[in-house]
Each structure stands twice: as structure tokens, then as C-alpha cells.
Motif scaffolding. Structure first.
Motif, PDB file in Angstrom:
ATOM      1  N   LEU A  60       0.830  -1.197   0.000  1.00  0.00           N
ATOM      2  CA  LEU A  60       0.000   0.000   0.000  1.00  0.00           C
ATOM      3  C   LEU A  60       0.865   1.248   0.000  1.00  0.00           C
ATOM      4  CD1 LEU A  60      -2.898   1.162   0.294  1.00  0.00           C
ATOM      5  CD2 LEU A  60      -2.514   1.155   2.755  1.00  0.00           C
ATOM      6  N   ARG A 112       3.916   1.491  -0.933  1.00  0.00           N
ATOM      7  CA  ARG A 112       4.684   1.617  -2.177  1.00  0.00           C
ATOM      8  C   ARG A 112       3.846   2.279  -3.248  1.00  0.00           C
ATOM      9  NH1 ARG A 112       5.196  -0.680  -6.861  1.00  0.00           N
ATOM     10  NH2 ARG A 112       3.645  -2.258  -6.386  1.00  0.00           N
ATOM     11  N   VAL A 113       2.602   1.813  -3.387  1.00  0.00           N
ATOM     12  CA  VAL A 113       1.728   2.400  -4.408  1.00  0.00           C
ATOM     13  C   VAL A 113       1.475   3.877  -4.111  1.00  0.00           C
ATOM     14  CG1 VAL A 113      -0.563   2.307  -5.422  1.00  0.00           C
ATOM     15  CG2 VAL A 113       0.637   0.199  -4.927  1.00  0.00           C
ATOM     16  N   LEU A 114       1.234   4.197  -2.836  1.00  0.00           N
ATOM     17  CA  LEU A 114       0.991   5.595  -2.474  1.00  0.00           C
ATOM     18  C   LEU A 114       2.220   6.445  -2.760  1.00  0.00           C
ATOM     19  CD1 LEU A 114      -1.021   5.244   0.855  1.00  0.00           C
ATOM     20  CD2 LEU A 114      -1.849   6.011  -1.371  1.00  0.00           C
ATOM     21  N   ASN A 171       4.330   6.119  -4.937  1.00  0.00           N
ATOM     22  CA  ASN A 171       4.453   6.308  -6.372  1.00  0.00           C
ATOM     23  C   ASN A 171       3.548   7.412  -6.896  1.00  0.00           C
ATOM     24  OD1 ASN A 171       5.996   5.116  -8.399  1.00  0.00           O
ATOM     25  ND2 ASN A 171       5.270   3.109  -7.814  1.00  0.00           N
ATOM     26  N   SER A 172       2.474   7.698  -6.163  1.00  0.00           N
ATOM     27  CA  SER A 172       1.448   8.576  -6.715  1.00  0.00           C
ATOM     28  C   SER A 172       1.408   9.951  -6.083  1.00  0.00           C
ATOM     29  CB  SER A 172       0.072   7.932  -6.529  1.00  0.00           C
ATOM     30  OG  SER A 172       0.143   6.573  -6.838  1.00  0.00           O
TER      31      SER A 172
END
Lengths: 292, 322, 409
Positions: free
Chosen positions: B125, B127-129, B131-132
Motif C-alpha cells: 500500500l 509503495r503504491v501511495l 508512487n502517486s
């Protein structure tokens, strides 16, 4: 902009459904292994990768269509899985969780790097004669490979469900999953059943690999791309539940698809992790899991 | 660990050797390798606190590392806060994250592989955040400027980072030693052995487990700052890489879970095996195949980890003495 | 043993183990260098991600470099140094910056004279910064981040384009192609991967395109890796851009191209920038998809005899002639030219020679080398197109081997 997204929603949902069936197949093997043997198999991704390579070489060298190759790859995968468990994991780990973890980890390192040495790191894709034929739904084209994979996944899930509920073997597996010692007392050869279950799990990966190859690509590391999603589905659907894996696959597929539409393909991935966390917090046994 | 005179002397000897090592080792590369070994042992020890002593395996340990790295790096690049202060913020954020994750997970009664998986989910979670979101630099990551100085926790020679990692290592060993002698340590070990019995004995298992994960988190946070200041670049795949989560449990299990020196021994062993294999084998991948086999062999014959070797030696001696 | 001793497994002996291990490392030496096979050989270190997701490009880079070194030695080595042979030292960065940096330290102690690498810019940054501490000449064979050459390091050089120059080349080429066809294209949609490579390039291209009158109407960022491009294809279909511009790695590049075809997305051209998957293999294996796709990338000069010969040789060795091969070859030539003109391996002298290099590389569509702050200003990325199963250069006109088929047929 939002109206644009809205108009793409029906297509997004169907896309999610189609891909979700493939996710379900990868998760099927995992839910059996995790649900019955209670082991987390670090080598799951590597074994999926090997299945994909098998299908790839059958296609390149012998010109066998990957969907036909399922009939070859699946039994080979079963034997591979059975052997690895019976004379590998089962024997060496002494039953301790952390040891199984490390053994499967070592196995995944060996498999991935063997693939690197023998097949090189180059990505391989294939094109089937009907790869670009599609059913025209008006708002969406459904390519033949996707539809075939979808149907095949459903069939395999059904077959597996029948195996688990209607056959003696299935009953033995479920007995061992529920009550290991009790099953042993009743005369069931528990190690053998474990190995068979592991073999069936890997066989599912074999089928999944054949179906993935035409719609994805393979290199020594592709297996891992699907594993986290598979774990989410296993937990979502309930450990050991085949119907759960299928339903979970659909839910995750749709979540990823719609999430990507609404939040963008990068942030959209967040939906999967969130579902994973929420399910674990509120209902860890999953949709079809029994109460702990 | 009992602290007999012999033990204390041995500990001091080891410490002395480690402190004097840079004077005896002229090779910067070897110092660098030792630094990496110490770093891995340090972060393995953080996993050991929660996994080895408290018995709660996690697959998402990297989340504390990444959060710590981002914390001190963002403070540096956006607010000019020197990393020597930023590292404490990183420790705080790591511990805070541990509190959140620990509370959510343990309060829901998650144990065993469920707990391990939820930590993995949290790491993903994040990691995805990362990235954004803009302030982490998104997918582009954060570049730090090269400016050696103690306030920057940056050193222009491997020796500086060697001592930095040695200090972290010693602190982690001290934490483990304290754990083994403290009541808190006894409590989390009791939880590991039988959580329900521990609860029945009156131990507040929820609180203990949360404290354990907070210690892990704080330690991980500092590790993140170390990495960021040494390599001057982080992005989401580096900050939240599953490989690091795996490495921290790997060195601990191979070395010996729930022991003070397990992670250090595991780290030494695995690094040496890796280096030797690579040195003699040029074809990419073959050395890793060898590495994989060695892993399997070690854990099959020494299920308690390498520490088990020493125990066997001593057991033989005890048997002979008896 | 008491119960508490059992629970906290005593580890007294581990001190001895730890101390001996430290001693063993210190004395036995972990960094036994690859022993020089010839006295006085000039050693060039090659640091690439030989294991990990980028293992294939790494293998290609090593291949190209080693081919160049073999050729140089066959031609008599470095003449100004009495015919000294060149020798490669292989290093695996494992795609991690920390390992790349450690490899530099290792090679430095083994007496390396120059280093080439690293494919991933993050690794290249760490490795070249470490090399800078010892002033070791460092040539970036492949690595597109412009940060590599913005740090004022006198030892870092790059012969090929970075994404700044490529973005500008791409826009100029697109404008040229568009104009020749009567300027039918007005809008562009960019699909890029999420890390610095895709995001950085996308930003620069958007700016550069604007200067040539082309508007970017949609920018779609996708994860690394992405499993499924159906929705992106649908979004592109709805946005109806004239040109689709992918900026991503090989796996996703091919997947996107296949999906666009499956969803019958209509557009005038697929015009990728640094398209990871555009190469001879793609064009050979997927002709129906690849036909008329355009990419702007590092490419060799097919009109040169040396380029054609290199391609033949590579394919005879059973490999595809990807840009890694000739970029690595070119980088070795550049380094060796530096040694040749410096007449020694003295680092200051070599770095100075490299900075003043005027090397002409026959098999690349480049002008004469001119290093400004470590970046070769003579470099050039060309626009290539798949035509009838082969790859042609379609822009700039000075190097074109065929006319562009634009819009695609």
C-alpha cells in the motif's frame, strides 16, 4: 472527465471480470496449498513462470497451441509438485513454519536463476493466429484468447470443485485440512495427501501458465507479478475455498480495473492492497471461510 | 544471556576488533562489505525483535525502512532539516507506523501467517501511495545532494559509514541483550511460546506486541536514513522493496531466531557465501543457484539456524564433561 | 541449563565466531581481484545488472563491450602504450545502487583504469559518484537520466543521448515527418511508465512537442509492471489522439501494442520515444503489430559498412542486434581513444583526453564527438520505422534510409 470514466465503466467491469478469472486460477493453486498445508509457498511465482516457459517452448518448437498444451503441462506440473513436496519440502522442513518458508525461498531462487541461465532474461511473447480476432460487443472488443482463458478457468474451477466435494480423494484432502491428527488416526496417509494437494496446486499453476502466455509475456521474473494478487484473493475468498478463489478473483479483477479507470493506472493499484488490509482486519477467514 | 566475566570480556574483545578494523583493513571495498553486513544484521535484528522474540513473523518489514528514508529525505530536501536531526524523526515515524499497523493488526486478533500477510499488504500500500504522491517525488524518487559532514550523516570515505553502521549494530545488539534480561523480554517470549497461556497469566499481550512492533519500526526508520544518506537516492521500488523484507527475515532465520547474535551471524554467513560464489562463477545466475541450494541445506540440517551449530558444540562439551 | 538459558539460547561462542570472521575477511581478502591475464593490460570495468529483471539488456551490453575489446586487441591494442591489450573486468550490479557502488570500490582496488555502465540510471548515479572519489574515468554506455551529466563531475561521460536531447530529437523528427505528410496530426497521447525514465521523458517531450505545434491531450501513467492494458486502450480510444506515444519498458511496450490492436484503436501512428520493446526481434516476431510503428531511440547507421558488419556478426552469434550492443561498443571505443591520446593510464590525463575527444564513430548516426560537461553534443537519436518486416530510419533526412509511411497504411 468523470463522464468519460463513467462511460468506460461497463467495459472496465467486463475487463476486470475476464482477467479476474485468470487471477482466480493462479490463486486456486495457492488456496489449496495454503488452506490444506498451511504453508506460504514463496516459490509459487517461480513455478508459474516455469509453466509459462513450458507452454512457450511447446508452442515455439512443436507448434502446440497453448490451450492444447494445458493437457501436457498440467500433468507434468502435478508430478513436479508432488515430487517437490514429498521428497523436498515435506522431508527437509521438519514441519516448522520458518523452515518451510526458507526452503520455498531457496527453491524460488534456484528456479528463477535456472531460468535465467537456460532461457536468458529476454522477454518472450507469442502471437496466435487468432490473437487479434475478437467478439465485438460494441463498447468493447473481447479478444478470443481472453474469452477462451475465461471459459477454461471456469471449467477448471468446476472440475476442481467436483474433485474436492464428490471424490474420496477430495474428502480425504478436506479431512486432512480440518483435522490432521484425526485423519491420520482414521488411516489416511497424511504425507501422501499433502503431496497430492501440493501437486494439484502446482497443476493449477500449470494451467494458469498456459492461459497467461498468450495474453502476457514470460521472463524469469514474471511469476512474481501475479503472486501478491493471488495472495489477496486467497485471503479474500477464504483459505481452501475454491468458490472463494473464483469469486475473489472476480472481485479483485473488477476492483483493479475500475480503480485504474477512476484513480489512474498507477494509483489504482491501491485498491488491491486496501481490500487485502480491510478483509484481514474485519473478516480474516474471508468470504467463504469458516469462523476461526 | 548470562553475563559472566568471560562473556563480558569476549564481547569487549569483539567490539575492540570491530572498532580497530578500519586501521587493519586497507581495502575500502572490504570496509564497504562489512558496512553492508552490519547494516543487514541491524535491520535483521529489528525483524528479530518482533519475529524471533515475540514470535510474530512479518513480511512487510521494509515499510519502516522506506518510511524512515522518506521522512528524513523529505525533511532535508523540502525543509532543510539536517539528517542528524532527521534521523530521529525517521525513528519516530517508523515507531508511529508500527503503532498504527500493530494496533490495527493485533487488535483484530491477527496471528501467524495472517499477520505476516497484512504487513505485506501495508508495505505494498505504501509503495503504491509513494508512487502517486507529489511530496515523495512520485515515481521519479528523491535525489539528495552530496555534501559530506556529520550534520548530514554523510561521509566522504567508507570508514565514516562503517562506524555509522557499527554504531547502529551495537545499539541493536544492546536492545536484544536488554530484551533478554528484562521483564518485557520475558513477556514477549511467553507470548511467542503460547499466547493464550500468556494472556491467562495476566500479560497484556496486545500492549506487548504493539511495543515490540514499535521497536522494530523505530529501528527500521533509522536504517532508512542511513541508506538514503549513503546512496543519495530513493524511489518507491527501493524504499518499499519486498526483497529487503525477505532479506531481514532471511538473515535472522539462517543465523538463529530469537538470539542476540543470530542476525549478525546470518548476515556474515550469507554475504560471504554470496561473494565467494560470485567470485568463482562468472555466468550470471549460477552463483545464485548455488546460494539457493546452500540456503536449503542450511535450514534442513540446522533448523535452529547457525546458532544451532554452536549449541551442538557446547552440548557435546557438556555431555563430555558430565 | 536453566530454563531461561534455554529460552535465550546462549551465544557466547558466537563472539569467537564473529571475531574470527572479521579476521578472516580482513586477512584472507574478499576482494581477490580477477588477476590480470597480461602484464600492463588496460583494465576496463563493466558494471551491469547481470541478474534481475534487466538481465537481458545487461547481457547485450557485456556482449557489445567484449566484442569491441576483442577487436581492439586484434588490431594491436593501445598503440601509444606499446600495444597494451585491453582487458574487461565484469561486475554485476544486481540492479541495486548499493551493489553497483560496491563493485566500483572492488574494481578500484583491483587497479581498474576506467569503468563503463550501468543501464539503470539510479545505479549509474551511485556508481559514477563512487568512481568520482578516485577520479576513475566513467563512461555511461546506457542510462538516460540527465542527472548523470549535471553533477559537474570531471570523470563522468556519456556518448549517447540522455532523455533531454532525445525528447527534443523526437519532437523535431515528428514535426519533420508530420510536415512532409501535410501536417495531418495535431494531437498526441502519451502512455508512460511511472518511474524516472518514463515520467522524466514524458515531461520533456510534452514541452518540446508544444514548441512544434503538437498538443498532448492525454498523459497516462502506468505502473511497473502492468498486467493489463485493456482500460488504457479504451481511454485512448475515447480520447481519439492522432498519435499515440508509448514510453516504457519492453514487456509493457509489446503488451500495449497488442492490446491496441485487439481493441481496434484507431490512430495515425504509434510514435514511441525510447520504446523499450522496439527492435529487430519485435519486428520479426510480431509483424502484423509492428508494421509501421515508429520509435525514436539509439540506433546504428545502417548505411555504414562497419554497422552492417557488426549486425551480421551479432546475428551470426545468435543474438539480436539491439541498441545495447552498439552503444556499449561505442563507449569502449570512446574510452580506448582516451587512453590512446593520453598515452598512459594516468587518470587526470585520461579524463582530460576524454573531455577533449573528437572521436567519429562510423557505425552511429552521430556527428563528431564534442563533450560539454560530460555529455556528447554530437549524439543523435533517430526515428525508425518497421516497414515490411525490416527497420528503416525515416528521420532526420540526412540519415534516412526510407521515406516515412505516415499516416500508417
Amino acid at each position: 472527465m468523470f463522464s468519460d470514466v463513467l462511460s468506460l465503466l461497463p467495459a472496465g467491469i467486463i475487463n476486470g471480470l475476464m482477467f479476474g478469472a485468470i487471477y482466480a486460477l493462479v490463486a486456486l493453486g495457492l488456496t489449496l496449498i495454503y488452506g490444506v498445508l498451511h504453508i506460504i509457498n514463496f516459490a509459487h511465482g517461480a513455478m508459474l513462470m516455469l509453466a509459462m516457459y513450458m507452454a512457450y517452448f511447446l508452442f515455439k518448437i512443436l507448434n502446440i497451441d497453448p490451450y492444447v498444451a494445458i493437457l501436457i503441462v498440467t500433468p507434468i506440473s502435478f508430478v513436479f509438485g508432488y515430487t517437490i513436496y514429498r521428497w523436498g519440502i515435506g522431508k527437509l522442513s521438519g514441519g516448522r513454519d520458518q523452515n518451510i518458508l526458507l526452503i520455498t525461498l531457496g527453491l524460488s531462487i534456484i528456479l528463477e536463476n535456472s531460468a535465467l541461465v537456460f532461457f536468458t532474461g529476454d522477454q518472450q511473447t507469442i502471437s496466435l493466429p487468432y490473437s487479434y480476432e475478437a467478439f465485438d460487443l460494441g463498447f468493447l472488443y473481447l479478444s478470443y484468447p481472453k474469452v477462451i482463458s475465461f471459459v477454461a478457468s471456469l471449467v477448471i474451477c468446476l472440475l476442481l470443485w467436483m474433485l474436492m466435494t464428490l471424490t474420496d480423494l477430495g474428502k480425504a484432502i478436506r479431512a486432512v485440512a480440518k483435522q490432521r491428527e484425526g485423519a491420520r488416526l482414521v488411516g489416511i496417509d497424511v504425507e501422501h495427501v499433502f503431496a497430492i494437494t501440493f501437486g494439484i496446486g502446482v497443476a493449477c499453476l500449470g494451467a494458469a501458465g498456459c492461459m497467461l502466455l498468450p495474453i502476457f509475456y514470460v521472463d524469469p521474473y514474471t511469476g512474481n507479478i501475479f503472486v501478491i494478487v493471488a495472495f489477496t484473493i486467497v485471503v479474500l475468498g477464504g483459505m481452501g475455498s475454491i468458490v472463494g478463489a473464483l469469486l475473489g478473483g472476480f472481485i479483485i479483477g473488477i476492483t483493479e480495473s475500475v480503480g485504474g479507470l477512476i484513480l489512474g493506472e498507477s494509483l489504482g493499484q491501491v485498491g488491491i492492497s486496501l481490500i487485502f488490509i480491510l478483509i484481514l482486519i474485519f473478516k480474516p477467514t474471508g468470504i467463504f471461510g469458516s469462523k476461526v | 544471556m548470562t553475563f559472566s566475566l568471560k562473556t563480558i570480556l569476549l564481547i569487549l574483545l569483539g567490539l575492540l576488533i570491530a572498532i580497530l578494523a578500519p586501521f587493519g583493513i586497507s581495502s575500502k571495498f572490504q570496509l564497504d562489505v562489512l558496512t553492508l553486513i552490519f547494516f543487514t544484521a541491524y535491520i535483521g535484528q529489528s525483524w528479530n525483535i518482533l519475529g524471533g522474540y515475540a514470535g510474530q513473523f512479518s513480511f512487510g518489514g521494509v515499510m519502516f525502512f522506506g518510511t524512515g528514508a522518506y521522512t528524513s529525505s523529505i525533511l532535508l530536501t523540502s525543509f532543510g532539516v539536517p539528517p542528524i536531526i532527521g534521523i530521529f524523526a525517521a525513528i519516530f515515524m517508523g515507531a508511529f507506523l508500527g503503532l498504527i499497523v500493530g494496533y490495527l493488526s493485533f487488535r483484530s486478533g491477527l496471528r501467524g501467517s495472517y499477520f505476516a500477510l497484512i504487513t505485506l499488504a501495508f508495505a505494498e500500500l505504501l509503495r503504491v501511495l509513494a508512487n502517486s504522491v507529489e511530496f515523495t517525488g512520485g515515481g521519479v524518487g528523491l535525489f539528495l545532494t552530496y555534501a559530506p559532514g556529520l550534520h548530514n550523516l554523510q561521509f566522504n570515505s567508507p570508514t565514516g559509514f562503517y562506524y555509522f553502521s557499527l554504531i547502529l549494530l551495537v545499539i541493536s545488539l544492546a536492545i536484544a541483550m536488554w530484551l533478554e534480561r528484562s521483564r518485557f523480554g520475558a513477556q514477549i517470549v511467553a507470548i511467542r511460546e503460547n499466547e493464550d497461556a500468556a494472556e491467562a497469566l495476566g500479560i497484556d499481550t496486545l500492549k506487548c506486541k504493539i511495543y515490540a512492533i514499535m521497536i522494530m519500526g523505530g529501528m527500521g526508520g533509522a536504517a532508512g536514513t542511513f541508506y538514503a544518506q549513503k546512496y543519495l537516492y530513493i524511489d518507491p521500488p527501493i524504499a518499499y522493496s519486498i526483497a529487503l523484507s525477505v532479506e531481514m527475515l532471511l538473515v535472522t532465520i539462517v543465523g538463529g531466531m530469537g538470539t542476540v547474535f543470530g542476525p549478525l551471524i546470518g548476515s556474515f554467513f550469507l554475504h560471504i557465501v554470496n561473494e565467494f560464489a560470485r567470485h568463482f562463477i562468472d555466468t550470471p545466475g549460477v552463483s545464485l543457484i548455488v546460494y539457493g541450494f546452500i540456503l536449503i541445506l542450511i535450514i534442513s540440517f540446522l533448523p535452529n539456524g547457525l546458532v544451532g551449530l554452536f549449541d551442538r558444540v557446547r552440548k557435546k562439551k557438556d555431555d563430555n564433561d558430565a | 541449563m536453566t530454563k531461561s538459558q534455554k529460552l535465550f539460547a546462549s551465544s557466547r561462542r558466537q563472539f569467537i565466531g564473529r571475531a574470527s570472521a572479521t579476521f578472516a575477511l580482513a586477512s584472507a581478502g574478499l576482494s581477490i581481484p580477477h588477476i590480470a591475464k597480461a602484464a600492463g593490460a588496460v583494465k576496463i570495468g563493466l558494471i551491469h545488472p547481470a541478474t534481475g529483471w534487466a538481465a537481458y539488456p545487461a547481457a547485450q551490453l557485456r556482449y557489445g563491450a567484449q566484442m569491441a575489446i576483442a577487436d581492439i586487441n586484434a588490431a594491436g591494442g593501445i598503440k601509444s602504450m606499446g600495444g597494451a591489450p585491453v582487458e574487461a573486468m565484469l561486475g554485476d550490479s544486481q540492479a541495486k545502487p548499493e551493489i553497483g557502488a560496491a563493485e566500483v570500490e572492488k574494481m578500484n582496488e583491483a587497479g581498474v583504469n576506467a569503468i563503463q555502465g550501468c543501464y539503470q540510471s539510479a545505479v549509474g548515479l551511485a556508481a559514477s559518484a563512487t568512481a568520482a572519489k578516485y577520479n576513475i574515468p566513467f563512461s555511461v554506455d546506457v542510462g538516460v537520466s540527465d542527472k548523470l551529466v549535471q553533477r559537474d563531475l570531471p570523470n563522468v561521460f556519456r556518448m549517447a543521448d540522455g532523455y533531454g536531447r532525445i525528447a527534443s530529437d523526437a519532437s523535431i523528427n515528428l514535426a519533420e515527418i508530420n510536415k512532409a505528410a501535410g501536417s495531418p496530426a495535431k494531437t498526441v497521447a502519451i502512455v508512460h511508465e511511472e518511474s524516472e525514465f518514463g515520467t522524466g521523458t514524458a515531461k520533456l517531450v510534452t514541452q518540446a512537442l508544444a514548441e512544434h505545434g503538437l498538443t498532448v491531450i492525454e498523459t497516462i501513467k502506468h505502473a511497473n509492471p502492468t498486467r493489463n492494458f485493456d482500460n488504457i486502450a479504451l481511454r485512448l480510444k475515447a480520447a481519439k489522439p492522432d498519435i499515440i506515444m508509448p514510453i516504457n519498458y519492453p514487456g509493457e511496450y509489446v503488451l500495449l501494442a497488442k492490446t491496441l490492436r485487439q481493441q481496434r484503436v484507431d490512430f495515425m501512428a504509434s510514435y514511441s520515444v525510447l520504446g523499450g520493446g522496439f527492435n529487430f526481434k519485435f519486428v520479426e516476431e510480431m509483424p502484423q503489430i509492428a508494421e509501421n510503428m515508429i520509435d525514436v531511440n539509439h540506433w546504428y547507421n545502417p548505411s555504414s559498412a562497419s554497422g552492417q558488419a557488426m549486425r551480421k556478426r551479432t546475428e551470426a552469434d545468435g543474438k539480436y542486434f539491439t541498441f545495447e550492443v552498439y552503444c556499449a561498443y561505442m563507449s569502449i571505443l570512446f574510452l580506448v581513444d582516451g587512453f590512446e591520446r593520453a598515452g598512459s593510464t594516468d587518470k587526470e590525463a585520461v579524463n582530460a583526453a576524454l573531455a577533449s575527444s573528437t572521436l567519429s564513430v562510423d557505425f552511429m548516426p552521430y556527428g563528431q564527438t564534442k563533450m560539454v560537461n560530460g555529455q556528447n553534443m554530437g549524439s543523435r537519436a533517430v526515428a525508425i520505422q518497421a516497414q515490411k518486416g525490416d527497420v528503416q530510419i525515416i528521420a532526420p533526412s540526412s540519415y534516412a534510409t526510407a521515406t516515412a509511411i505516415f499516416p500508417r497504411s
